[in-house]
Scaffold this motif. Sequence first.
Motif, short mmCIF file in Angstrom:
data_model
loop_
_atom_site.label_atom_id
_atom_site.label_comp_id
_atom_site.label_asym_id
_atom_site.label_seq_id
_atom_site.Cartn_x
_atom_site.Cartn_y
_atom_site.Cartn_z
N GLY A 33 -0.05 20.59 52.26
CA GLY A 33 -0.83 21.72 51.73
C GLY A 33 -0.10 22.64 50.89
O GLY A 33 1.09 22.22 50.45
N TRP A 34 -0.80 23.60 50.34
CA TRP A 34 -0.36 24.46 49.42
C TRP A 34 -0.75 25.77 49.84
O TRP A 34 -1.74 26.03 50.18
N PHE A 45 -3.02 30.84 52.29
CA PHE A 45 -3.42 29.44 52.39
C PHE A 45 -4.23 28.99 51.11
O PHE A 45 -4.90 29.90 50.66
N ALA A 48 -5.23 22.16 51.86
CA ALA A 48 -4.71 21.21 52.33
C ALA A 48 -5.26 19.85 52.58
O ALA A 48 -6.55 19.79 52.11
N THR A 56 -10.28 17.41 53.66
CA THR A 56 -9.56 18.26 52.83
C THR A 56 -10.07 19.72 53.10
O THR A 56 -11.39 19.67 53.46
N TYR A 58 -9.99 23.95 51.79
CA TYR A 58 -9.83 24.85 50.80
C TYR A 58 -10.12 26.47 51.20
O TYR A 58 -11.09 26.33 51.79
N CYS A 94 4.50 24.29 48.10
CA CYS A 94 4.02 23.01 48.83
C CYS A 94 4.41 23.02 50.36
O CYS A 94 5.67 23.38 50.36
N TYR A 104 -4.90 23.78 59.64
CA TYR A 104 -4.20 23.69 58.23
C TYR A 104 -3.79 24.85 57.69
O TYR A 104 -2.97 24.82 56.79
N TYR A 110 3.38 24.04 59.44
CA TYR A 110 4.11 23.38 58.68
C TYR A 110 5.67 23.39 58.74
O TYR A 110 6.09 24.48 58.84
#
Length: 123
Positions: A33-34, A45, A48, A56, A58, A94, A104, A110
């Motif tokens: 993810g970013w 967020f 991901a 995915t 967003y 990232c 996510y 993460y």
Amino acid sequence: QVQLVESGGGLVQAGGSLRLSCAAFGFRASAMGWFRQAPGEEREFVAAISRGGSTTVYADSVKGRFTISRDNAKNTQALQMNSLKPEDTAVYYCASSGSYISDYVVPSAYGYWGQGTQVTVSS
């Protein structure tokens, strides 16, 4: 050595595009993810993608403009950012998990993080 290495970012005018890349070393990435963090703001967020790429997610603020992708053979992910706005200006990070995660959008899900790369969008 276990790490995520980011590349890309920079300065772009509003309406322009940038592509961020992230490579995972020392482990097999599961969810990727970013996230981004603007000065004085909390990390938020962005996007991901599941291990297989079939899912995915967003943030509403980037939906339709950003696209996340991954290459499992190379253990990498990318974030294509189009139609950039000044409010997209932030340090982008990232992130990756080494195992399955169910949520996510939560940073704590993460276990691995990149060093961050600056994205600046001028008006």
